[in-house]
Design an enzyme around this catalytic site. Structure first.
Site, PDB file in Angstrom:
ATOM      1  N   HIS A  17      48.199  38.724  45.036  1.00  0.00           N
ATOM      2  CA  HIS A  17      46.931  37.983  44.913  1.00  0.00           C
ATOM      3  C   HIS A  17      46.429  37.542  46.300  1.00  0.00           C
ATOM      4  O   HIS A  17      45.237  37.620  46.583  1.00  0.00           O
ATOM      5  CB  HIS A  17      47.127  36.710  44.083  1.00  0.00           C
ATOM      6  CG  HIS A  17      47.492  36.927  42.644  1.00  0.00           C
ATOM      7  ND1 HIS A  17      48.608  36.356  42.067  1.00  0.00           N
ATOM      8  CD2 HIS A  17      46.885  37.629  41.659  1.00  0.00           C
ATOM      9  CE1 HIS A  17      48.661  36.688  40.791  1.00  0.00           C
ATOM     10  NE2 HIS A  17      47.646  37.475  40.514  1.00  0.00           N
ATOM     11  N   LYS A  41      48.580  35.594  27.131  1.00  0.00           N
ATOM     12  CA  LYS A  41      49.765  35.267  27.947  1.00  0.00           C
ATOM     13  C   LYS A  41      50.174  33.814  27.756  1.00  0.00           C
ATOM     14  O   LYS A  41      49.320  32.937  27.659  1.00  0.00           O
ATOM     15  CB  LYS A  41      49.460  35.484  29.440  1.00  0.00           C
ATOM     16  CG  LYS A  41      49.288  36.925  29.854  1.00  0.00           C
ATOM     17  CD  LYS A  41      49.049  36.976  31.355  1.00  0.00           C
ATOM     18  CE  LYS A  41      48.757  38.384  31.848  1.00  0.00           C
ATOM     19  NZ  LYS A  41      48.275  38.380  33.236  1.00  0.00           N
ATOM     20  N   ARG A  91      46.182  47.674  40.496  1.00  0.00           N
ATOM     21  CA  ARG A  91      47.479  48.112  41.010  1.00  0.00           C
ATOM     22  C   ARG A  91      47.760  49.584  40.754  1.00  0.00           C
ATOM     23  O   ARG A  91      48.044  50.342  41.639  1.00  0.00           O
ATOM     24  CB  ARG A  91      48.604  47.277  40.390  1.00  0.00           C
ATOM     25  CG  ARG A  91      48.729  45.901  40.967  1.00  0.00           C
ATOM     26  CD  ARG A  91      49.615  45.053  40.138  1.00  0.00           C
ATOM     27  NE  ARG A  91      49.105  44.982  38.780  1.00  0.00           N
ATOM     28  CZ  ARG A  91      49.494  44.121  37.861  1.00  0.00           C
ATOM     29  NH1 ARG A  91      50.444  43.265  38.129  1.00  0.00           N
ATOM     30  NH2 ARG A  91      48.952  44.112  36.672  1.00  0.00           N
ATOM     31  N   SER A 129      52.681  38.664  38.087  1.00  0.00           N
ATOM     32  CA  SER A 129      53.189  37.321  37.816  1.00  0.00           C
ATOM     33  C   SER A 129      54.220  37.366  36.695  1.00  0.00           C
ATOM     34  O   SER A 129      55.182  36.595  36.688  1.00  0.00           O
ATOM     35  CB  SER A 129      52.044  36.384  37.427  1.00  0.00           C
ATOM     36  OG  SER A 129      51.104  36.330  38.463  1.00  0.00           O
TER      37      SER A 129
HETATM   38  O1  PNS Z   1      45.289  37.558  35.765  1.00  0.00           O
HETATM   39  P1  PNS Z   1      44.848  38.037  34.425  1.00  0.00           P
HETATM   40  O2  PNS Z   1      45.662  37.366  33.326  1.00  0.00           O
HETATM   41  O3  PNS Z   1      44.862  39.532  34.297  1.00  0.00           O
HETATM   42  O4  PNS Z   1      43.334  37.563  34.280  1.00  0.00           O
HETATM   43  C1  PNS Z   1      42.588  37.804  33.100  1.00  0.00           C
HETATM   44  C2  PNS Z   1      41.331  36.934  33.086  1.00  0.00           C
HETATM   45  C3  PNS Z   1      41.695  35.456  33.157  1.00  0.00           C
HETATM   46  C4  PNS Z   1      40.455  37.295  34.276  1.00  0.00           C
HETATM   47  C5  PNS Z   1      40.546  37.229  31.766  1.00  0.00           C
HETATM   48  O5  PNS Z   1      41.387  37.018  30.670  1.00  0.00           O
HETATM   49  C6  PNS Z   1      39.286  36.361  31.669  1.00  0.00           C
HETATM   50  O6  PNS Z   1      38.295  36.619  32.325  1.00  0.00           O
HETATM   51  N1  PNS Z   1      39.350  35.321  30.796  1.00  0.00           N
HETATM   52  C7  PNS Z   1      38.232  34.411  30.565  1.00  0.00           C
HETATM   53  C8  PNS Z   1      37.468  34.843  29.278  1.00  0.00           C
HETATM   54  C9  PNS Z   1      36.633  36.076  29.576  1.00  0.00           C
HETATM   55  O7  PNS Z   1      35.627  35.999  30.252  1.00  0.00           O
HETATM   56  N2  PNS Z   1      37.133  37.264  29.156  1.00  0.00           N
HETATM   57  C10 PNS Z   1      36.548  38.554  29.559  1.00  0.00           C
HETATM   58  C11 PNS Z   1      35.580  39.089  28.581  1.00  0.00           C
HETATM   59  S1  PNS Z   1      36.408  40.229  27.582  1.00  0.00           S
END
Ligand code: PNS
Length: 159
Positions: A17, A41, A91, A129
């Site tokens: 990150h 998660k 990745r 993570s």
């Molecule tokens: O690090 P991650 O867990 O891959 O991040 C995922 C994250 C937090 C970016 C995603 O789940 C997110 O944007 N959540 C907020 C709700 C949302 O906007 N979802 C995307 C539309 S499907």
């Protein structure tokens, strides 16, 4: 001023990150690191703990970044922060399907917010993570994966 959001769970923030943050700051003037809940998660740290950890390990960039905890859709959060782009790290091929779906959904939700991907540096391509939490659980050596401060916070939480 070019403004982006970098959303994620950051539970915890890893060297992968941090690499993306530094590279994104070469393109954007301001980067909001948006700590969001990923509903699929289970988290180790509370969002507020993650903010404090990120601020500590990114202390050298605090003039150009800001930490935000979000309970909203990422595109809505981006709009209200004045960001035009969402930054994500990619990745490997295994990330593609997930990122493809999320970017597609975000584009339907708000066509004005675009997503920009940074290919993860080779040395972090295996790093997540989730892997970090598993290694921590079994008391493995995490010094190549996360900064010492993150390691200390994980040890306080887990052992
Ligand atoms: O690090 P991650 O867990 O891959 O991040 C995922 C994250 C937090 C970016 C995603 O789940 C997110 O944007 N959540 C907020 C709700 C949302 O906007 N979802 C995307 C539309 S499907």
């Amino acid at each position: 001023m070019k403004v982006a959001v970098y959303p994620g769970s950051f539970d915890p923030i890893t060297f992968g990150h941090i690499d993306i943050v530094k590279r994104a700051l070469k393109v954007f003037d301001k980067l909001y690191i948006v700590i969001s809940e990923n509903m699929s998660k289970q988290s180790l740290f509370t969002p507020q703990e993650r903010v404090l950890i990120c601020e500590e390990v990114l202390s050298e960039c605090l003039d150009k970044i800001e930490l935000v905890v979000s309970n909203e859709l990422t595109v809505k959060q981006a709009k209200s922060l004045g960001a035009t782009h969402i930054v994500r790290g990619l990745r490997a091929l295994t990330d593609f399907e997930y990122e493809f779906q999320m970017t597609g959904a975000n584009r339907i939700l708000d066509r004005e917010i675009d997503t920009i991907f940074f290919m993860t540096d080779n040395k972090f391509s295996f790093l997540s993570s989730t892997t970090v939490k598993e290694i921590a659980h079994f008391k493995g050596d995490l010094s190549a994966f996360v900064p010492a401060y993150v390691l200390q916070k994980m040890n306080e939480k887990l052992h």
